[in-house]
Write a protein that holds these residues in place. Structure first.
Motif, PDB file in Angstrom:
ATOM      1  N   SER A 102       0.810  -1.219   0.000  1.00 16.15           N
ATOM      2  CA  SER A 102       0.000   0.000   0.000  1.00 16.15           C
ATOM      3  C   SER A 102       0.839   1.264   0.000  1.00 16.15           C
ATOM      4  N   ALA A 208      -8.917  -6.618   8.322  1.00 13.62           N
ATOM      5  CA  ALA A 208      -7.857  -5.636   8.514  1.00 13.62           C
ATOM      6  C   ALA A 208      -8.430  -4.283   8.106  1.00 13.62           C
ATOM      7  N   TRP A 210      -8.098   0.286   8.259  1.00 10.07           N
ATOM      8  CA  TRP A 210      -7.364   1.519   8.536  1.00 10.07           C
ATOM      9  C   TRP A 210      -8.074   2.224   9.684  1.00 10.07           C
ATOM     10  N   ARG A 227      -3.194   0.539  11.632  1.00 13.63           N
ATOM     11  CA  ARG A 227      -4.079  -0.527  11.160  1.00 13.63           C
ATOM     12  C   ARG A 227      -4.741  -1.194  12.351  1.00 13.63           C
ATOM     13  N   ILE A 229      -7.385  -4.773  13.577  1.00 15.77           N
ATOM     14  CA  ILE A 229      -7.744  -6.162  13.264  1.00 15.77           C
ATOM     15  C   ILE A 229      -9.007  -6.552  14.029  1.00 15.77           C
ATOM     16  N   THR A 252      -0.010  -9.759  11.696  1.00 14.42           N
ATOM     17  CA  THR A 252       0.700  -8.552  12.108  1.00 14.42           C
ATOM     18  C   THR A 252       1.853  -8.274  11.159  1.00 14.42           C
ATOM     19  N   TYR A 254       2.058  -9.145   8.022  1.00 18.54           N
ATOM     20  CA  TYR A 254       1.489  -8.670   6.758  1.00 18.54           C
ATOM     21  C   TYR A 254       1.156  -7.178   6.811  1.00 18.54           C
ATOM     22  N   LEU A 255       0.510  -6.741   7.867  1.00 19.35           N
ATOM     23  CA  LEU A 255       0.093  -5.338   7.934  1.00 19.35           C
ATOM     24  C   LEU A 255       1.283  -4.395   8.040  1.00 19.35           C
ATOM     25  N   ASP A 258       2.808  -4.319   4.560  1.00 21.68           N
ATOM     26  CA  ASP A 258       1.967  -3.667   3.563  1.00 21.68           C
ATOM     27  C   ASP A 258       2.216  -2.168   3.467  1.00 21.68           C
ATOM     28  N   THR A 262       3.083   2.424   8.558  1.00 20.68           N
ATOM     29  CA  THR A 262       2.306   1.904   9.682  1.00 20.68           C
ATOM     30  C   THR A 262       3.234   1.619  10.851  1.00 20.68           C
ATOM     31  N   ILE A 265      -0.482  -1.224  15.323  1.00 14.57           N
ATOM     32  CA  ILE A 265      -1.633  -2.049  14.984  1.00 14.57           C
ATOM     33  C   ILE A 265      -2.465  -2.229  16.248  1.00 14.57           C
TER      34      ILE A 265
END
Length: 313
Positions: A102, A208, A210, A227, A229, A252, A254-255, A258, A262, A265
């Motif tokens: 992203s 997931a 924002w 992010r 969850i 976690t 992955y985010l 991405d 970020t 989380i």
């Protein structure tokens, strides 16, 4: 499932210790030929080495030995002749994430909901698998893919109507209503609805999101790239610490992969979900405080990029 999840046997790298926590890693001659057909192999071999040597905090990659592999793993050029730390490696989008991150999407500020201020415009929803990785610690293949209403609704309806899940989600609805719910999720640019799988078998549902555009944002100091969850494990056979630690670490991971912007989380489960509180501490999340949504009393859980990659990998 991607072929790049399967690590070669035996290893295609060898090492010698330089210092107690630093290792010089050298590719075996066969690595170059194998990497041509498997773009994830180089990262997978380094992942396996770090996983099997938990005290190793950094690798030294000799330029002469590795430079011929740069075309198969362009990220290598950042570290040749230098140290690649464990934390740096796992933040690279070289292992796990399966789509354009992203943070490659050009930033533009918009206001999509009245309850939130300006926030970055979010990229289009990815398709298919968004993350896949063989976890050497648990010995499991973990993957997440975008929810498919054509194939996932019956299973999702069963999960949501399980008493254990319904107690916390409070959405024990018929399939038609849940179908509308999922279509709304898929159409919302701030939410990514996912199905989690172990070895190709679905085990649960994860959203997931924002956080700055979410209902949660007024309750804490939400930042533009935080992010969040929402989660449920639908299949009883995939409950327990082994599976939870594997998939929660993977989500976690992955985010954070991405979007490099970020830094945090968050989760906002019900305040009485003690089983989740106890387990999620092992994955680096800590309870910040409790607060009241209009429909429930919740707890804010959080991990940071620094804490996750320093403590979990």
């Amino acid at each position: 499932m991607s072929e790049c999840l399967t690590l070669s046997q035996p290893p295609l790298v060898h090492a010698k210790t330089i210092e107690e926590t630093i290792t010089e890693l050298v590719p075996n001659p066969d690595l170059a030929s194998h990497a041509k057909s498997d773009p994830c192999l180089i990262a997978g071999e380094i992942d396996r080495f770090f996983s099997q040597h938990p005290n190793c905090q950094a690798l030294f990659l000799p330029r002469l030995e590795w430079q011929a592999l740069q075309s198969d793993a362009p990220w290598l050029s950042l570290f040749l002749g230098d140290r690649l730390t464990r934390s740096q490696f796992y933040q690279l989008p070289a292992l796990g994430i399966r789509h354009t991150p992203s943070d490659r999407f050009p930033p533009e500020l918009i206001q999509s909901v009245d309850s939130a201020g300006l926030h970055p415009k979010r990229p289009p929803t990815p398709k298919g698998y968004v993350y896949e990785r063989f976890d050497p610690v648990s010995g499991l293949h973990i993957s997440f893919r975008v929810f498919d209403p054509k194939t996932d609704m019956a299973r999702f309806t069963k999960w949501m109507n399980t008493p254990r899940v319904a107690h916390f989600w409070e959405q024990a609805w018929p399939e038609e209503r849940l179908h509308e719910f999922i279509l709304e999720r898929l159409a919302d640019p701030h939410i990514l609805p996912l199905i989690g799988e172990f070895d190709g078998e679905p085990f649960g549902y994860v959203e997931a999101y924002w956080a700055s555009e979410d209902r949660l944002s007024p309750y804490y100091d939400a930042q533009p790239y935080d992010r969040g969850i929402h989660l449920l494990v639908g299949e009883e056979s995939y409950r327990g610490s082994r599976h939870f630690n594997t998939w929660m670490r993977a989500m976690t991971h992955y985010l954070f992969q991405d979007d490099c912007r970020t830094q945090r989380i968050v989760l906002e489960p019900r305040h009485d979900n003690e089983r989740l509180f106890n387990r999620i501490q092992e994955v680096g999340y800590t309870k910040q405080f409790e607060f009241n949504f209009p429909h429930k009393r919740s707890a804010l859980l959080m991990t940071t990029r620094y804490a996750f990659f320093r403590e979990q990998w």
